[in-house]
Design a protein around this motif. Structure first.
Motif, PDB file in Angstrom:
ATOM      1  N   THR A  27     -15.553  21.109  -6.586  1.00 53.65           N
ATOM      2  CA  THR A  27     -14.354  21.253  -5.767  1.00 53.65           C
ATOM      3  C   THR A  27     -13.216  20.481  -6.419  1.00 53.65           C
ATOM      4  O   THR A  27     -13.291  19.273  -6.599  1.00 53.65           O
ATOM      5  CB  THR A  27     -14.591  20.744  -4.333  1.00 53.65           C
ATOM      6  OG1 THR A  27     -15.625  21.524  -3.741  1.00 53.65           O
ATOM      7  CG2 THR A  27     -13.331  20.873  -3.503  1.00 53.65           C
ATOM      8  N   ASP A  30      -8.995  20.413  -1.945  1.00 48.54           N
ATOM      9  CA  ASP A  30      -9.389  20.810  -0.589  1.00 48.54           C
ATOM     10  C   ASP A  30      -8.463  20.110   0.399  1.00 48.54           C
ATOM     11  O   ASP A  30      -8.614  18.930   0.662  1.00 48.54           O
ATOM     12  CB  ASP A  30     -10.844  20.422  -0.338  1.00 48.54           C
ATOM     13  CG  ASP A  30     -11.405  21.017   0.944  1.00 48.54           C
ATOM     14  OD1 ASP A  30     -10.679  21.752   1.641  1.00 48.54           O
ATOM     15  OD2 ASP A  30     -12.585  20.754   1.251  1.00 48.54           O
ATOM     16  N   ALA A  58     -11.962  29.520  -8.246  1.00 49.30           N
ATOM     17  CA  ALA A  58     -12.156  30.361  -7.062  1.00 49.30           C
ATOM     18  C   ALA A  58     -11.340  29.708  -5.957  1.00 49.30           C
ATOM     19  O   ALA A  58     -11.437  28.502  -5.736  1.00 49.30           O
ATOM     20  CB  ALA A  58     -13.631  30.414  -6.679  1.00 49.30           C
ATOM     21  N   GLU A  60     -10.091  29.679  -1.912  1.00 48.73           N
ATOM     22  CA  GLU A  60     -10.391  30.100  -0.542  1.00 48.73           C
ATOM     23  C   GLU A  60      -9.265  29.655   0.376  1.00 48.73           C
ATOM     24  O   GLU A  60      -8.803  28.520   0.294  1.00 48.73           O
ATOM     25  CB  GLU A  60     -11.681  29.462  -0.041  1.00 48.73           C
ATOM     26  CG  GLU A  60     -12.912  29.829  -0.817  1.00 48.73           C
ATOM     27  CD  GLU A  60     -14.134  29.058  -0.357  1.00 48.73           C
ATOM     28  OE1 GLU A  60     -13.999  28.090   0.421  1.00 48.73           O
ATOM     29  OE2 GLU A  60     -15.234  29.421  -0.796  1.00 48.73           O
ATOM     30  N   THR A 122     -12.738  31.829   6.661  1.00 56.05           N
ATOM     31  CA  THR A 122     -12.492  31.673   5.236  1.00 56.05           C
ATOM     32  C   THR A 122     -12.218  33.033   4.613  1.00 56.05           C
ATOM     33  O   THR A 122     -12.951  33.991   4.864  1.00 56.05           O
ATOM     34  CB  THR A 122     -13.703  31.019   4.538  1.00 56.05           C
ATOM     35  OG1 THR A 122     -13.971  29.757   5.162  1.00 56.05           O
ATOM     36  CG2 THR A 122     -13.438  30.799   3.066  1.00 56.05           C
ATOM     37  N   LEU A 123     -11.160  33.092   3.821  1.00 54.25           N
ATOM     38  CA  LEU A 123     -10.816  34.287   3.057  1.00 54.25           C
ATOM     39  C   LEU A 123     -10.835  33.926   1.576  1.00 54.25           C
ATOM     40  O   LEU A 123     -10.309  32.882   1.181  1.00 54.25           O
ATOM     41  CB  LEU A 123      -9.417  34.780   3.425  1.00 54.25           C
ATOM     42  CG  LEU A 123      -9.266  35.410   4.782  1.00 54.25           C
ATOM     43  CD1 LEU A 123      -7.790  35.501   5.157  1.00 54.25           C
ATOM     44  CD2 LEU A 123      -9.867  36.798   4.769  1.00 54.25           C
ATOM     45  N   HIS A 124     -11.425  34.790   0.767  1.00 57.32           N
ATOM     46  CA  HIS A 124     -11.502  34.543  -0.669  1.00 57.32           C
ATOM     47  C   HIS A 124     -10.356  35.266  -1.370  1.00 57.32           C
ATOM     48  O   HIS A 124     -10.136  36.448  -1.138  1.00 57.32           O
ATOM     49  CB  HIS A 124     -12.845  35.000  -1.222  1.00 57.32           C
ATOM     50  CG  HIS A 124     -13.992  34.263  -0.613  1.00 57.32           C
ATOM     51  ND1 HIS A 124     -14.402  33.036  -1.054  1.00 57.32           N
ATOM     52  CD2 HIS A 124     -14.784  34.565   0.441  1.00 57.32           C
ATOM     53  CE1 HIS A 124     -15.410  32.616  -0.307  1.00 57.32           C
ATOM     54  NE2 HIS A 124     -15.660  33.524   0.609  1.00 57.32           N
ATOM     55  N   GLN A 127      -9.768  35.222  -8.344  1.00 57.20           N
ATOM     56  CA  GLN A 127      -9.883  34.055  -9.209  1.00 57.20           C
ATOM     57  C   GLN A 127      -8.592  33.846  -9.991  1.00 57.20           C
ATOM     58  O   GLN A 127      -7.856  34.794 -10.275  1.00 57.20           O
ATOM     59  CB  GLN A 127     -11.039  34.229 -10.186  1.00 57.20           C
ATOM     60  CG  GLN A 127     -12.388  34.275  -9.516  1.00 57.20           C
ATOM     61  CD  GLN A 127     -13.501  34.522 -10.506  1.00 57.20           C
ATOM     62  OE1 GLN A 127     -13.291  34.704 -11.700  1.00 57.20           O
ATOM     63  NE2 GLN A 127     -14.719  34.544  -9.997  1.00 57.20           N
ATOM     64  N   ARG A 158      -8.978  25.634  -0.411  1.00 60.64           N
ATOM     65  CA  ARG A 158     -10.061  24.976  -1.150  1.00 60.64           C
ATOM     66  C   ARG A 158     -10.168  25.687  -2.494  1.00 60.64           C
ATOM     67  O   ARG A 158     -10.199  26.915  -2.541  1.00 60.64           O
ATOM     68  CB  ARG A 158     -11.392  25.071  -0.426  1.00 60.64           C
ATOM     69  CG  ARG A 158     -12.543  24.480  -1.277  1.00 60.64           C
ATOM     70  CD  ARG A 158     -13.874  24.551  -0.595  1.00 60.64           C
ATOM     71  NE  ARG A 158     -13.830  23.619   0.511  1.00 60.64           N
ATOM     72  CZ  ARG A 158     -14.480  23.797   1.660  1.00 60.64           C
ATOM     73  NH1 ARG A 158     -15.197  24.874   1.855  1.00 60.64           N
ATOM     74  NH2 ARG A 158     -14.397  22.903   2.607  1.00 60.64           N
ATOM     75  N   LYS A 160     -12.303  25.745  -6.175  1.00 60.22           N
ATOM     76  CA  LYS A 160     -13.510  25.323  -6.878  1.00 60.22           C
ATOM     77  C   LYS A 160     -13.449  25.796  -8.320  1.00 60.22           C
ATOM     78  O   LYS A 160     -13.030  26.912  -8.600  1.00 60.22           O
ATOM     79  CB  LYS A 160     -14.746  25.914  -6.201  1.00 60.22           C
ATOM     80  CG  LYS A 160     -14.968  25.416  -4.804  1.00 60.22           C
ATOM     81  CD  LYS A 160     -16.211  26.037  -4.213  1.00 60.22           C
ATOM     82  CE  LYS A 160     -16.412  25.560  -2.769  1.00 60.22           C
ATOM     83  NZ  LYS A 160     -17.597  26.154  -2.179  1.00 60.22           N
TER      84      LYS A 160
END
Length: 162
Positions: A27, A30, A58, A60, A122-124, A127, A158, A160
């Protein structure tokens, strides 16, 4: 404490520590911003520090809502701006905008996120690749018809490392 129980307790503690380290080790960022009714003019802005090495992230988007939210879904616009240390980088000044739609309730009208009083969603996002020294600025705003959205408690990001 007998030696067997001490070894078992030590092994359990080390296992928990390893799991926590594995879950948080990649992470990079965040943060959440508190909202007290999300006004259309309120843009949640997140300044992600410079990357220490070339990396793919990635990303979020996190939303926390309570039962005062009046709709079944929410639409948001997320803008990601790459701030390069070297303006000659290929991604210099790149801005990517995504419009996301998230269903917050089930067929019965009940909030379907994780949680009891506040529900986490949570939505992604796609990248993002950044070069060493580059940073990101991410902004989030809602695109609902109502000016002020009650029930949205927090908006967060967030990130990562992959």
């Amino acid at each position: 404490m007998p030696t067997g129980k001490l070894a078992l307790t030590t092994m359990a503690a080390l296992t928990v520590a390893a799991i926590v380290a594995a879950c948080t080790g990649n992470t990079a960022y965040d943060r959440y911003t508190a909202m007290d009714g999300w006004d259309r003019a309120d843009t949640a802005t997140f300044h992600v520090p410079s990357a220490t090495a070339d990396a793919t992230y990635a990303i979020e988007l996190g939303l926390r809502a309570n039962s005062n939210y009046p709709y079944t879904a929410i639409s948001v616009i997320v803008d990601r701006s790459t701030i390069p240390t070297n303006p000659r980088h290929a991604n210099a000044g790149t801005v990517r905008s995504d419009t996301l739609h998230l269903q917050l309730t089930d067929a019965k009208g009940e909030l379907c996120g994780n949680g009891l009083a506040n529900h986490q969603y949570t939505l992604h996002l796609p990248q993002t690749h950044v070069k060493q020294g580059d940073s990101l600025v991410i902004t989030v705003r809602h695109r609902m018809k109502r000016e002020i959205l009650p029930g949205i408690e927090n908006v967060g990001i967030r990130i990562k490392r992959l």
